[in-house]
Motif scaffolding. Structure first.
Motif, PDB file in Angstrom:
ATOM      1  N   LEU A  27       0.825  -1.209   0.000  1.00 46.46           N
ATOM      2  CA  LEU A  27       0.000   0.000   0.000  1.00 46.46           C
ATOM      3  C   LEU A  27       0.860   1.261   0.000  1.00 46.46           C
ATOM      4  O   LEU A  27       0.545   2.255  -0.667  1.00 46.46           O
ATOM      5  CB  LEU A  27      -0.928  -0.013   1.215  1.00 46.46           C
ATOM      6  CG  LEU A  27      -2.027  -1.096   1.215  1.00 46.46           C
ATOM      7  CD1 LEU A  27      -2.797  -1.056   2.540  1.00 46.46           C
ATOM      8  CD2 LEU A  27      -2.963  -0.925   0.031  1.00 46.46           C
ATOM      9  N   LEU A  28       1.967   1.219   0.766  1.00 47.53           N
ATOM     10  CA  LEU A  28       2.859   2.376   0.788  1.00 47.53           C
ATOM     11  C   LEU A  28       3.496   2.613  -0.571  1.00 47.53           C
ATOM     12  O   LEU A  28       3.603   3.755  -1.045  1.00 47.53           O
ATOM     13  CB  LEU A  28       3.926   2.153   1.869  1.00 47.53           C
ATOM     14  CG  LEU A  28       4.970   3.273   2.023  1.00 47.53           C
ATOM     15  CD1 LEU A  28       4.280   4.567   2.438  1.00 47.53           C
ATOM     16  CD2 LEU A  28       6.051   2.873   3.040  1.00 47.53           C
ATOM     17  N   PHE A  29       3.927   1.538  -1.239  1.00 48.33           N
ATOM     18  CA  PHE A  29       4.531   1.677  -2.572  1.00 48.33           C
ATOM     19  C   PHE A  29       3.522   2.226  -3.592  1.00 48.33           C
ATOM     20  O   PHE A  29       3.832   3.093  -4.403  1.00 48.33           O
ATOM     21  CB  PHE A  29       5.066   0.322  -3.028  1.00 48.33           C
ATOM     22  CG  PHE A  29       5.603   0.327  -4.428  1.00 48.33           C
ATOM     23  CD1 PHE A  29       6.857   0.860  -4.701  1.00 48.33           C
ATOM     24  CD2 PHE A  29       4.861  -0.195  -5.489  1.00 48.33           C
ATOM     25  CE1 PHE A  29       7.357   0.875  -5.992  1.00 48.33           C
ATOM     26  CE2 PHE A  29       5.350  -0.178  -6.783  1.00 48.33           C
ATOM     27  CZ  PHE A  29       6.601   0.356  -7.037  1.00 48.33           C
ATOM     28  N   SER A  33       3.672   5.814  -5.597  1.00 53.36           N
ATOM     29  CA  SER A  33       3.614   5.918  -7.071  1.00 53.36           C
ATOM     30  C   SER A  33       2.547   6.926  -7.500  1.00 53.36           C
ATOM     31  O   SER A  33       2.767   7.765  -8.388  1.00 53.36           O
ATOM     32  CB  SER A  33       3.336   4.546  -7.671  1.00 53.36           C
ATOM     33  OG  SER A  33       4.360   3.619  -7.330  1.00 53.36           O
ATOM     34  N   LYS A  34       1.362   6.842  -6.886  1.00 50.33           N
ATOM     35  CA  LYS A  34       0.293   7.787  -7.237  1.00 50.33           C
ATOM     36  C   LYS A  34       0.686   9.216  -6.872  1.00 50.33           C
ATOM     37  O   LYS A  34       0.380  10.169  -7.602  1.00 50.33           O
ATOM     38  CB  LYS A  34      -0.990   7.395  -6.527  1.00 50.33           C
ATOM     39  CG  LYS A  34      -1.596   6.081  -7.033  1.00 50.33           C
ATOM     40  CD  LYS A  34      -2.889   5.771  -6.303  1.00 50.33           C
ATOM     41  CE  LYS A  34      -3.516   4.480  -6.829  1.00 50.33           C
ATOM     42  NZ  LYS A  34      -4.768   4.142  -6.120  1.00 50.33           N
ATOM     43  N   TYR A  35       1.368   9.349  -5.735  1.00 53.21           N
ATOM     44  CA  TYR A  35       1.808  10.687  -5.329  1.00 53.21           C
ATOM     45  C   TYR A  35       2.783  11.276  -6.351  1.00 53.21           C
ATOM     46  O   TYR A  35       2.714  12.455  -6.697  1.00 53.21           O
ATOM     47  CB  TYR A  35       2.444  10.619  -3.945  1.00 53.21           C
ATOM     48  CG  TYR A  35       3.203  11.872  -3.574  1.00 53.21           C
ATOM     49  CD1 TYR A  35       2.522  13.022  -3.173  1.00 53.21           C
ATOM     50  CD2 TYR A  35       4.607  11.893  -3.625  1.00 53.21           C
ATOM     51  CE1 TYR A  35       3.229  14.172  -2.832  1.00 53.21           C
ATOM     52  CE2 TYR A  35       5.312  13.045  -3.303  1.00 53.21           C
ATOM     53  CZ  TYR A  35       4.617  14.179  -2.904  1.00 53.21           C
ATOM     54  OH  TYR A  35       5.312  15.327  -2.590  1.00 53.21           O
ATOM     55  N   ALA A  37       3.035  10.538  -9.586  1.00 52.45           N
ATOM     56  CA  ALA A  37       2.336  10.899 -10.825  1.00 52.45           C
ATOM     57  C   ALA A  37       1.521  12.175 -10.646  1.00 52.45           C
ATOM     58  O   ALA A  37       1.499  13.057 -11.521  1.00 52.45           O
ATOM     59  CB  ALA A  37       1.439   9.749 -11.269  1.00 52.45           C
ATOM     60  N   THR A  38       0.835  12.287  -9.497  1.00 51.03           N
ATOM     61  CA  THR A  38       0.039  13.489  -9.245  1.00 51.03           C
ATOM     62  C   THR A  38       0.919  14.724  -9.127  1.00 51.03           C
ATOM     63  O   THR A  38       0.574  15.804  -9.617  1.00 51.03           O
ATOM     64  CB  THR A  38      -0.773  13.296  -7.953  1.00 51.03           C
ATOM     65  OG1 THR A  38      -1.566  12.115  -8.051  1.00 51.03           O
ATOM     66  CG2 THR A  38      -1.670  14.485  -7.698  1.00 51.03           C
ATOM     67  N   LYS A  39       2.077  14.566  -8.511  1.00 54.51           N
ATOM     68  CA  LYS A  39       2.987  15.698  -8.384  1.00 54.51           C
ATOM     69  C   LYS A  39       3.492  16.160  -9.748  1.00 54.51           C
ATOM     70  O   LYS A  39       3.587  17.367 -10.020  1.00 54.51           O
ATOM     71  CB  LYS A  39       4.164  15.296  -7.485  1.00 54.51           C
ATOM     72  CG  LYS A  39       5.135  16.439  -7.217  1.00 54.51           C
ATOM     73  CD  LYS A  39       6.263  15.998  -6.303  1.00 54.51           C
ATOM     74  CE  LYS A  39       7.242  17.147  -6.063  1.00 54.51           C
ATOM     75  NZ  LYS A  39       8.366  16.742  -5.171  1.00 54.51           N
ATOM     76  N   GLU A  40       3.812  15.212 -10.620  1.00 56.63           N
ATOM     77  CA  GLU A  40       4.283  15.573 -11.956  1.00 56.63           C
ATOM     78  C   GLU A  40       3.187  16.310 -12.734  1.00 56.63           C
ATOM     79  O   GLU A  40       3.450  17.314 -13.419  1.00 56.63           O
ATOM     80  CB  GLU A  40       4.729  14.319 -12.707  1.00 56.63           C
ATOM     81  CG  GLU A  40       6.004  13.693 -12.151  1.00 56.63           C
ATOM     82  CD  GLU A  40       6.388  12.428 -12.898  1.00 56.63           C
ATOM     83  OE1 GLU A  40       5.642  12.055 -13.836  1.00 56.63           O
ATOM     84  OE2 GLU A  40       7.419  11.818 -12.551  1.00 56.63           O
ATOM     85  N   ASN A  41       1.949  15.807 -12.645  1.00 54.76           N
ATOM     86  CA  ASN A  41       0.846  16.490 -13.325  1.00 54.76           C
ATOM     87  C   ASN A  41       0.637  17.890 -12.758  1.00 54.76           C
ATOM     88  O   ASN A  41       0.379  18.854 -13.508  1.00 54.76           O
ATOM     89  CB  ASN A  41      -0.442  15.682 -13.187  1.00 54.76           C
ATOM     90  CG  ASN A  41      -0.388  14.374 -13.961  1.00 54.76           C
ATOM     91  OD1 ASN A  41       0.366  14.251 -14.929  1.00 54.76           O
ATOM     92  ND2 ASN A  41      -1.174  13.394 -13.542  1.00 54.76           N
ATOM     93  N   PHE A  42       0.741  18.012 -11.449  1.00 52.13           N
ATOM     94  CA  PHE A  42       0.561  19.323 -10.828  1.00 52.13           C
ATOM     95  C   PHE A  42       1.630  20.303 -11.293  1.00 52.13           C
ATOM     96  O   PHE A  42       1.353  21.472 -11.605  1.00 52.13           O
ATOM     97  CB  PHE A  42       0.593  19.175  -9.307  1.00 52.13           C
ATOM     98  CG  PHE A  42       0.594  20.492  -8.582  1.00 52.13           C
ATOM     99  CD1 PHE A  42      -0.575  21.233  -8.457  1.00 52.13           C
ATOM    100  CD2 PHE A  42       1.773  20.988  -8.031  1.00 52.13           C
ATOM    101  CE1 PHE A  42      -0.573  22.445  -7.801  1.00 52.13           C
ATOM    102  CE2 PHE A  42       1.777  22.211  -7.376  1.00 52.13           C
ATOM    103  CZ  PHE A  42       0.610  22.940  -7.263  1.00 52.13           C
ATOM    104  N   LEU A  43       2.866  19.834 -11.344  1.00 46.12           N
ATOM    105  CA  LEU A  43       3.945  20.711 -11.790  1.00 46.12           C
ATOM    106  C   LEU A  43       3.755  21.128 -13.251  1.00 46.12           C
ATOM    107  O   LEU A  43       4.032  22.275 -13.617  1.00 46.12           O
ATOM    108  CB  LEU A  43       5.294  20.002 -11.598  1.00 46.12           C
ATOM    109  CG  LEU A  43       5.708  19.751 -10.137  1.00 46.12           C
ATOM    110  CD1 LEU A  43       7.028  18.981 -10.093  1.00 46.12           C
ATOM    111  CD2 LEU A  43       5.845  21.068  -9.375  1.00 46.12           C
TER     112      LEU A  43
END
Length: 336
Positions: A27-29, A33-35, A37-43
């Motif tokens: 679950l942590l991994f 991973s989702k974090y 991807a979301t960070k890249e989209n946000f940037l």
């Protein structure tokens, strides 16, 4: 194995701890991973927003209002242009059906007389493409008015041919108006060729209509250049026109054979120069210097002197009343 048998409770507890640790690790991994991807989209989105805010036309409320004002100004200018075009084009005058037939016959007689003056050939049955109305009347006075304006435009077109030096108007065909074909199946026109104009074409939005005229002309290169220039000159052609198709062929498809060209270029025998008679007694001698006689021709032109067979499809453009307020029917919304 002996220890597990001896400590079953402790072994079960250890197994549960290991299973829970593995699940928590997965679950942590997955969350990491989702974090990422979301960070890249946000940037990426943040970078695009910063680029837009730094652009000359940023999507701000002030710029939206400014663009809306420019669109409204553009719509007003388009409407003024449409109103001006309606004023510049010849207006349709009311006319009775029998008056239209008399007008057609008068114009046919006048154009035949003018063709004789300009030495332009016309077909024996030439009637501006309105052959049917030399013996029959239009369906209504409204149709007669539309046909009368159409006849005036074709008449101006034929006059333009004469003034441009066209030697022969071999054929003329026109598209039929909607008032002529209303309530009847479309019939092929007389002497219609594939690709010839078959009907009145309405432009998108109902702003204008195109009445197509197809002609075959015999003329030279200079007359063709003059004619194409005058078609777009409002002082020469009062009706709006658009040259949709132009096909040019040499009247003579084959050049002269070498023997014929050589015999035509044979120089005539040179005449001996005869001395001028002596001046009369008492006359003063002349000091005039006379030019030598011209040299005999030694060649003939093979190209550039032949006539051309030209097929033109011309659109007579007529703007409708809806052109006066075309921009107000649906001005484009400002885009963000």
């Amino acid at each position: 194995m002996d220890w597990i048998r001896e400590n079953k409770s402790l072994a079960v507890i250890l197994g549960i701890i290991i299973a829970v640790s593995a699940a928590l690790g997965y679950l942590l991994f997955d969350a990491w991973s989702k974090y990422s991807a979301t960070k890249e989209n946000f940037l990426a989105v943040s970078s695009q927003v910063m680029t837009l805010k730094g652009a000359p036309l940023a999507p701000t409320e002030a710029n939206v209002q400014a663009k809306k004002a420019l669109v409204e100004e553009f719509a007003a200018t388009v409407n003024k242009l449409g109103a001006a075009l309606l004023i510049l084009q010849p207006q349709v005058q009311p006319i009775k059906d029998i008056e239209f037939q008399a007008k057609l016959k008068t114009k046919v007689a006048d154009v035949r007389k003018a063709a004789g003056t300009f030495k332009m050939f016309l077909p024996p049955d030439f009637a501006f493409g309105f052959d049917d109305y030399t013996t029959t009347l239009p369906k209504s006075e409204a149709a007669a008015a539309e046909l009368s304006g159409y006849l005036d435009a074709v008449d101006e077109l034929v006059k333009l041919f004469m003034n441009s030096g066209v030697e022969a108007l071999d054929s003329l065909e026109r598209s039929k108006l909607a008032v002529e074909t209303a309530g009847a199946a479309p019939q092929p026109q007389r002497n219609a060729r594939p690709g010839a104009a078959q009907g009145q074409v309405a432009a998108a939005g109902g702003v204008l209509e195109k009445r197509q005229v197809s002609v075959v002309l015999t003329l030279d290169q200079g007359s063709l250049q003059l004619l194409t220039g005058r078609l777009a000159n409002p002082s020469e052609m009062p009706h709006f026109t658009s040259l949709r198709l132009l096909r040019i062929e040499n009247q003579n498809q084959e050049g002269p054979i070498r023997v014929a060209a050589g015999s035509a270029a044979v120089a005539p025998p040179i005449e001996p120069v005869v001395a001028a008679p002596p001046a009369a007694a008492g006359a003063a001698p002349s000091d005039d210097i006379l030019p030598p006689p011209p040299a005999p021709p030694d060649s003939i032109p093979l190209i550039g002197q032949e006539k051309l067979k030209v097929r033109m499809e011309i659109d007579l453009v007529r703007f409708l009343d809806s052109a006066r307020g075309v921009a107000s029917q649906g001005a484009p919304a400002p885009q963000r």
